[in-house]
Scaffold this motif. Sequence first.
Motif, PDB file in Angstrom:
ATOM      1  N   LEU A  53      -5.351  -2.173   6.937  1.00 29.67           N
ATOM      2  CA  LEU A  53      -5.396  -2.024   5.459  1.00 29.67           C
ATOM      3  C   LEU A  53      -4.911  -3.146   4.893  1.00 29.67           C
ATOM      4  N   ALA A  54      -3.867  -3.861   5.531  1.00 30.74           N
ATOM      5  CA  ALA A  54      -3.271  -4.865   4.702  1.00 30.74           C
ATOM      6  C   ALA A  54      -4.155  -6.323   5.341  1.00 30.74           C
ATOM      7  N   ASN A  55      -4.867  -6.363   6.092  1.00 30.60           N
ATOM      8  CA  ASN A  55      -5.593  -7.541   6.296  1.00 30.60           C
ATOM      9  C   ASN A  55      -6.937  -7.490   6.012  1.00 30.60           C
ATOM     10  N   ASN A  56      -7.488  -6.270   5.721  1.00 31.86           N
ATOM     11  CA  ASN A  56      -9.056  -6.392   5.225  1.00 31.86           C
ATOM     12  C   ASN A  56      -9.115  -5.571   3.724  1.00 31.86           C
ATOM     13  N   GLU A  57      -9.432  -6.498   2.889  1.00 32.75           N
ATOM     14  CA  GLU A  57      -9.497  -6.077   1.387  1.00 32.75           C
ATOM     15  C   GLU A  57     -10.606  -4.985   1.249  1.00 32.75           C
ATOM     16  N   ARG A 104      -0.030  -6.231  -0.748  1.00 36.77           N
ATOM     17  CA  ARG A 104       0.524  -6.965  -1.977  1.00 36.77           C
ATOM     18  C   ARG A 104       1.587  -7.841  -1.271  1.00 36.77           C
ATOM     19  N   LYS A 105       2.551  -7.423  -0.413  1.00 38.40           N
ATOM     20  CA  LYS A 105       3.559  -8.051   0.152  1.00 38.40           C
ATOM     21  C   LYS A 105       3.218  -9.482   0.743  1.00 38.40           C
ATOM     22  N   ARG A 106       2.064  -9.387   1.779  1.00 42.07           N
ATOM     23  CA  ARG A 106       1.589 -10.491   2.249  1.00 42.07           C
ATOM     24  C   ARG A 106       1.182 -11.623   1.678  1.00 42.07           C
ATOM     25  N   ARG A 107       0.663 -11.219   0.216  1.00 42.54           N
ATOM     26  CA  ARG A 107      -0.053 -12.289  -0.552  1.00 42.54           C
ATOM     27  C   ARG A 107       0.855 -12.616  -1.742  1.00 42.54           C
ATOM     28  N   ASP A 108       2.210 -11.905  -1.748  1.00 37.82           N
ATOM     29  CA  ASP A 108       3.107 -12.073  -2.829  1.00 37.82           C
ATOM     30  C   ASP A 108       2.601 -11.708  -4.216  1.00 37.82           C
ATOM     31  N   PHE A 121      -2.871   9.507   0.916  1.00 36.39           N
ATOM     32  CA  PHE A 121      -2.217   8.854   0.024  1.00 36.39           C
ATOM     33  C   PHE A 121      -1.070   8.049   0.552  1.00 36.39           C
ATOM     34  N   SER A 122      -0.293   8.630   1.325  1.00 31.84           N
ATOM     35  CA  SER A 122       0.907   7.977   1.933  1.00 31.84           C
ATOM     36  C   SER A 122       0.694   6.713   2.919  1.00 31.84           C
ATOM     37  N   LEU A 123      -0.504   6.995   3.532  1.00 30.99           N
ATOM     38  CA  LEU A 123      -1.019   5.933   4.531  1.00 30.99           C
ATOM     39  C   LEU A 123      -1.568   4.710   3.602  1.00 30.99           C
ATOM     40  N   VAL A 124      -2.332   4.938   2.858  1.00 29.96           N
ATOM     41  CA  VAL A 124      -3.206   3.937   1.943  1.00 29.96           C
ATOM     42  C   VAL A 124      -2.236   3.190   1.146  1.00 29.96           C
ATOM     43  N   MET A 125      -1.230   3.980   0.579  1.00 33.99           N
ATOM     44  CA  MET A 125      -0.164   3.253  -0.427  1.00 33.99           C
ATOM     45  C   MET A 125       0.541   2.195   0.525  1.00 33.99           C
ATOM     46  N   GLU A 126       1.125   2.751   1.718  1.00 36.93           N
ATOM     47  CA  GLU A 126       1.943   1.734   2.689  1.00 36.93           C
ATOM     48  C   GLU A 126       0.964   0.735   2.941  1.00 36.93           C
ATOM     49  N   GLY A 127      -0.310   0.834   3.343  1.00 33.41           N
ATOM     50  CA  GLY A 127      -1.187  -0.322   3.458  1.00 33.41           C
ATOM     51  C   GLY A 127      -1.286  -1.318   2.311  1.00 33.41           C
ATOM     52  N   LEU A 128      -1.492  -0.492   0.991  1.00 34.93           N
ATOM     53  CA  LEU A 128      -1.494  -1.369  -0.231  1.00 34.93           C
ATOM     54  C   LEU A 128      -0.139  -2.104  -0.476  1.00 34.93           C
TER      55      LEU A 128
END
Length: 166
Positions: free
Chosen positions: A64-68, A157-161, A146-153
């Motif tokens: 989720l964090a690597n693939n928009e 956000r954190k990786r891209r500042d 919801f908890s899974l997707v929000m953690e990925g989001l």
Amino acid sequence: MQSIISNIKDPSWWFTVFLVGIIVSIFAGFLKDWIASLIARFSDSFRERRKAKAARREVLFEALANNEIFLVLSMIRLMGLVTISLLLLGIFASVPALVELKEIICAASPAADRCTTALHPLATKALIAATGGLAILTNYRASSRFSLVMEGLRRYRKRRDLPRVV
């Protein structure tokens, strides 16, 4: 025993049970990880299953964090599940009113003798129970997803500042 039967026949009892079920399913969706960690302290097999599940979740968070596109599609899927849950909730809440409305319309109709007002009470209760149960199930799944997707989001956000949206 007679009071139990009268309670089961009352739509307000079903509605109350359903609302409590929704609230419990929401809390269960958010508390299941905490409960699982508590159980893992006492059981080796459960601890191993929990580690394997955590590894799978970590893979999902990374994807989720690597693939928009995957993140957006997951959010769309989550919103679809929430929509279905709310639709089932609406059907559940409106069934008693719709049955009552049908009876009022049929009683006021000039062709009242041909209007079939006799909807079996058991069918109404079954429809209420089925839509209530499905709404609880979809609500639980939506809160878990919801908890899974929000953690990925959050990781995206954190990786891209990126700033947190308020």
